[in-house]
Motif scaffolding. Structure first.
Motif, PDB file in Angstrom:
ATOM      1  N   ALA A  75       0.680  -1.280   0.298  1.00  0.00           N
ATOM      2  CA  ALA A  75      -0.029   0.544  -0.159  1.00  0.00           C
ATOM      3  C   ALA A  75       0.857   1.285  -0.253  1.00  0.00           C
ATOM      4  CB  ALA A  75      -1.236   0.327   1.375  1.00  0.00           C
ATOM      5  N   ARG A  76       2.315   1.565   0.646  1.00  0.00           N
ATOM      6  CA  ARG A  76       2.661   2.689   0.995  1.00  0.00           C
ATOM      7  C   ARG A  76       2.927   2.694  -1.127  1.00  0.00           C
ATOM      8  NH1 ARG A  76       6.545   4.815   4.251  1.00  0.00           N
ATOM      9  NH2 ARG A  76       6.183   2.375   6.072  1.00  0.00           N
ATOM     10  N   ASP A  77       3.657   1.632  -1.743  1.00  0.00           N
ATOM     11  CA  ASP A  77       4.167   2.276  -2.889  1.00  0.00           C
ATOM     12  C   ASP A  77       2.941   2.818  -3.551  1.00  0.00           C
ATOM     13  OD1 ASP A  77       6.629   1.723  -2.730  1.00  0.00           O
ATOM     14  OD2 ASP A  77       6.073  -0.614  -3.126  1.00  0.00           O
ATOM     15  N   ALA A  78       1.573   2.480  -3.672  1.00  0.00           N
ATOM     16  CA  ALA A  78       0.304   2.954  -4.035  1.00  0.00           C
ATOM     17  C   ALA A  78       0.207   4.558  -3.997  1.00  0.00           C
ATOM     18  CB  ALA A  78      -0.308   2.174  -4.580  1.00  0.00           C
ATOM     19  N   LEU A  79       0.619   4.859  -2.871  1.00  0.00           N
ATOM     20  CA  LEU A  79       0.437   5.717  -2.221  1.00  0.00           C
ATOM     21  C   LEU A  79       1.281   6.800  -2.501  1.00  0.00           C
ATOM     22  CD1 LEU A  79      -0.670   5.083   1.647  1.00  0.00           C
ATOM     23  CD2 LEU A  79      -2.685   6.184  -0.405  1.00  0.00           C
ATOM     24  N   GLU A  80       2.485   6.041  -2.608  1.00  0.00           N
ATOM     25  CA  GLU A  80       3.250   7.618  -2.633  1.00  0.00           C
ATOM     26  C   GLU A  80       3.330   7.611  -4.034  1.00  0.00           C
ATOM     27  OE1 GLU A  80       7.047   5.453  -2.486  1.00  0.00           O
ATOM     28  OE2 GLU A  80       7.360   5.658  -0.188  1.00  0.00           O
ATOM     29  N   HIS A  81       2.570   7.095  -4.608  1.00  0.00           N
ATOM     30  CA  HIS A  81       1.811   7.995  -6.734  1.00  0.00           C
ATOM     31  C   HIS A  81       1.410   8.587  -6.797  1.00  0.00           C
ATOM     32  CE1 HIS A  81       5.465   5.617  -9.161  1.00  0.00           C
ATOM     33  NE2 HIS A  81       5.299   4.839  -7.976  1.00  0.00           N
ATOM     34  N   VAL A  82       0.153   8.129  -5.522  1.00  0.00           N
ATOM     35  CA  VAL A  82      -0.863   9.382  -5.861  1.00  0.00           C
ATOM     36  C   VAL A  82      -0.788  10.212  -4.821  1.00  0.00           C
ATOM     37  CG1 VAL A  82      -3.635   8.956  -4.477  1.00  0.00           C
ATOM     38  CG2 VAL A  82      -2.760   6.664  -5.239  1.00  0.00           C
ATOM     39  N   VAL A  83       0.141   9.787  -3.935  1.00  0.00           N
ATOM     40  CA  VAL A  83       0.337  11.651  -3.180  1.00  0.00           C
ATOM     41  C   VAL A  83       1.043  12.509  -4.243  1.00  0.00           C
ATOM     42  CG1 VAL A  83       1.725  12.742  -0.920  1.00  0.00           C
ATOM     43  CG2 VAL A  83       0.427  10.183  -0.665  1.00  0.00           C
ATOM     44  N   LEU A  84       1.688  12.524  -4.786  1.00  0.00           N
ATOM     45  CA  LEU A  84       2.672  12.769  -5.719  1.00  0.00           C
ATOM     46  C   LEU A  84       1.761  13.683  -6.669  1.00  0.00           C
ATOM     47  CD1 LEU A  84       5.891  11.118  -5.958  1.00  0.00           C
ATOM     48  CD2 LEU A  84       5.766  13.213  -4.965  1.00  0.00           C
ATOM     49  N   THR A 102       0.520  -1.867   9.011  1.00  0.00           N
ATOM     50  CA  THR A 102      -0.123  -0.459   9.510  1.00  0.00           C
ATOM     51  C   THR A 102       0.472   0.621  10.442  1.00  0.00           C
ATOM     52  OG1 THR A 102      -1.505  -1.037  11.095  1.00  0.00           O
ATOM     53  CG2 THR A 102      -2.791  -1.144   9.513  1.00  0.00           C
ATOM     54  N   THR A 103       1.748   0.232   9.475  1.00  0.00           N
ATOM     55  CA  THR A 103       2.159   1.364  10.043  1.00  0.00           C
ATOM     56  C   THR A 103       2.664   2.682   9.772  1.00  0.00           C
ATOM     57  OG1 THR A 103       4.756   0.416   8.921  1.00  0.00           O
ATOM     58  CG2 THR A 103       4.344  -0.476  10.900  1.00  0.00           C
ATOM     59  N   HIS A 104       2.607   2.671   8.466  1.00  0.00           N
ATOM     60  CA  HIS A 104       2.505   4.185   7.820  1.00  0.00           C
ATOM     61  C   HIS A 104       0.821   4.485   7.549  1.00  0.00           C
ATOM     62  CE1 HIS A 104       1.767   0.321   4.870  1.00  0.00           C
ATOM     63  NE2 HIS A 104       0.806   1.525   4.380  1.00  0.00           N
ATOM     64  N   VAL A 105       0.285   4.084   8.756  1.00  0.00           N
ATOM     65  CA  VAL A 105      -0.917   4.967   8.753  1.00  0.00           C
ATOM     66  C   VAL A 105      -0.934   7.097   8.640  1.00  0.00           C
ATOM     67  CG1 VAL A 105      -3.411   5.037   9.667  1.00  0.00           C
ATOM     68  CG2 VAL A 105      -2.690   3.034   8.693  1.00  0.00           C
ATOM     69  N   PRO A 106       0.106   6.773  10.105  1.00  0.00           N
ATOM     70  CA  PRO A 106      -0.243   8.365  10.284  1.00  0.00           C
ATOM     71  C   PRO A 106       0.588   9.219   8.792  1.00  0.00           C
ATOM     72  CG  PRO A 106       0.629   6.971  11.918  1.00  0.00           C
ATOM     73  CD  PRO A 106       0.438   6.040  10.928  1.00  0.00           C
ATOM     74  N   ASP A 107       1.707   8.728   9.093  1.00  0.00           N
ATOM     75  CA  ASP A 107       2.257   9.096   6.850  1.00  0.00           C
ATOM     76  C   ASP A 107       1.229   9.207   5.845  1.00  0.00           C
ATOM     77  OD1 ASP A 107       4.782   9.837   8.024  1.00  0.00           O
ATOM     78  OD2 ASP A 107       5.555   7.705   7.675  1.00  0.00           O
ATOM     79  N   ALA A 108      -0.223   8.235   5.948  1.00  0.00           N
ATOM     80  CA  ALA A 108      -0.591   8.364   5.295  1.00  0.00           C
ATOM     81  C   ALA A 108      -2.463   9.189   5.290  1.00  0.00           C
ATOM     82  CB  ALA A 108      -0.897   6.780   5.191  1.00  0.00           C
ATOM     83  N   VAL A 109      -2.503   9.264   6.171  1.00  0.00           N
ATOM     84  CA  VAL A 109      -3.326  10.366   6.814  1.00  0.00           C
ATOM     85  C   VAL A 109      -2.847  12.086   6.495  1.00  0.00           C
ATOM     86  CG1 VAL A 109      -4.783  11.106   8.415  1.00  0.00           C
ATOM     87  CG2 VAL A 109      -4.312   8.759   9.054  1.00  0.00           C
ATOM     88  N   ALA A 110      -1.678  11.942   6.913  1.00  0.00           N
ATOM     89  CA  ALA A 110      -0.725  13.084   6.901  1.00  0.00           C
ATOM     90  C   ALA A 110      -0.724  13.846   5.300  1.00  0.00           C
ATOM     91  CB  ALA A 110       1.034  13.060   7.549  1.00  0.00           C
ATOM     92  N   ALA A 111      -1.012  12.708   4.655  1.00  0.00           N
ATOM     93  CA  ALA A 111      -0.656  13.107   3.490  1.00  0.00           C
ATOM     94  C   ALA A 111      -2.056  12.903   2.234  1.00  0.00           C
ATOM     95  CB  ALA A 111       0.324  11.502   2.274  1.00  0.00           C
ATOM     96  N   GLY A 112      -3.104  12.756   3.180  1.00  0.00           N
ATOM     97  CA  GLY A 112      -3.972  13.065   3.185  1.00  0.00           C
ATOM     98  C   GLY A 112      -5.304  12.228   2.487  1.00  0.00           C
ATOM     99  N   VAL A 113      -4.839  10.914   3.177  1.00  0.00           N
ATOM    100  CA  VAL A 113      -5.783  10.179   3.195  1.00  0.00           C
ATOM    101  C   VAL A 113      -6.454  10.596   3.812  1.00  0.00           C
ATOM    102  CG1 VAL A 113      -5.969   7.427   3.237  1.00  0.00           C
ATOM    103  CG2 VAL A 113      -4.118   8.140   2.087  1.00  0.00           C
ATOM    104  N   CYS A 114      -8.102  10.008   3.331  1.00  0.00           N
ATOM    105  CA  CYS A 114      -8.953  10.103   4.900  1.00  0.00           C
ATOM    106  C   CYS A 114      -9.669   9.411   5.048  1.00  0.00           C
ATOM    107  CB  CYS A 114      -9.771  11.188   3.771  1.00  0.00           C
ATOM    108  SG  CYS A 114      -9.412  12.743   2.935  1.00  0.00           S
ATOM    109  N   ALA A 115      -9.676   8.008   4.847  1.00  0.00           N
ATOM    110  CA  ALA A 115     -10.302   6.789   4.903  1.00  0.00           C
ATOM    111  C   ALA A 115      -9.319   5.329   4.497  1.00  0.00           C
ATOM    112  CB  ALA A 115     -11.649   6.227   5.190  1.00  0.00           C
ATOM    113  N   TYR A 116      -8.853   4.364   6.095  1.00  0.00           N
ATOM    114  CA  TYR A 116      -7.551   3.755   5.501  1.00  0.00           C
ATOM    115  C   TYR A 116      -8.413   2.865   5.461  1.00  0.00           C
ATOM    116  CZ  TYR A 116      -3.116   1.083   5.350  1.00  0.00           C
ATOM    117  OH  TYR A 116      -2.038   1.209   4.983  1.00  0.00           O
TER     118      TYR A 116
END
Length: 208
Positions: A75-84, A102-116
């Motif tokens: 999920a981390r790799d996919a999110l990096e592309h979407v955030v960019l 789920t260790t990267h959930v805080p980073d995902a939320v900070a990047a704009g993920v509204c629901a994980y």
């Protein structure tokens, strides 16, 4: 009647995988279930895209209301592309994943993920999840706008105070007299007071 949300779904690039492998079939089934759930909920799926280097251009062209990331793993790799791809214009992002990390959930939320959502792709859950995600995104956007307005107001106040100081020093005016002078000049010119203040500061810096 309001228009349905225009949604882009981001999935792994299955073309580079062996289509006989079990995890590919599982991903295809997940993606099919997600699309069916979106259609049943009367959402408009405008595209299904891989998370690759071209995603930014495709998102800019399609201008979706919401982005769903369907990631069975990594999920981390996919999110990096979407955030960019959304850094220039923020959009609500919802992540559906089976990835237990789920260790990267805080980073995902900070990047704009509204629901994980982990292991929560049941079609009946899709509509409430997206509704909550949209509401959260709109609330956060409103807070961002309020914060920007507050910062702009503070910046304008500092500019006006600086211009008042110039008038007080160079024309021996009181603070009130300097303020009134700026306000009158702004009214006469039909512009905002901060614009007059900035012009005065620029002129003072030019003349030394």
């Amino acid at each position: 009647m309001s228009q349905p949300l225009r949604i882009v779904v981001i999935i792994p690039d299955l073309a580079v995988m062996d289509d006989q492998e079990d995890h590919v079939r599982q991903q295809l089934e997940r993606s099919r279930a997600l699309r069916m759930g979106l259609l049943e909920a009367q959402y408009d799926v405008v595209a299904t895209l891989p998370a690759d280097v071209f995603l930014h251009e495709r998102i800019a062209q399609l201008r979706p209301d919401l982005i769903i990331v369907d990631a069975e793993s990594e999920a981390r790799d996919a999110l990096e592309h979407v955030v960019l791809a959304t850094r220039d214009e923020r959009r609500p992002i919802v992540l559906f994943t089976n990835d237990p990390d789920t260790t990267h959930v805080p980073d995902a939320v900070a990047a704009g993920v509204c629901a994980y959502i982990v292991e929560g792709l049941a079609p009946p859950r899709i509509r409430p999840i997206l509704q909550v995600a949209m509401a959260r995104f709109q609330h956060e956007q409103a807070l961002r706008a309020e914060l920007k307005d507050a910062r702009d107001e503070l910046k304008d106040r500092k500019t006006i105070d600086r211009a008042k100081g110039i008038l007080m020093q160079r024309q021996a005016l009181s603070e009130k007299q300097a303020y009134d002078r700026l306000r009158k000049l702004a009214m006469d010119k039909g512009v905002k007071m901060v614009q007059i203040a900035q012009r005065m500061i620029d002129a003072a810096e030019l003349l030394g």
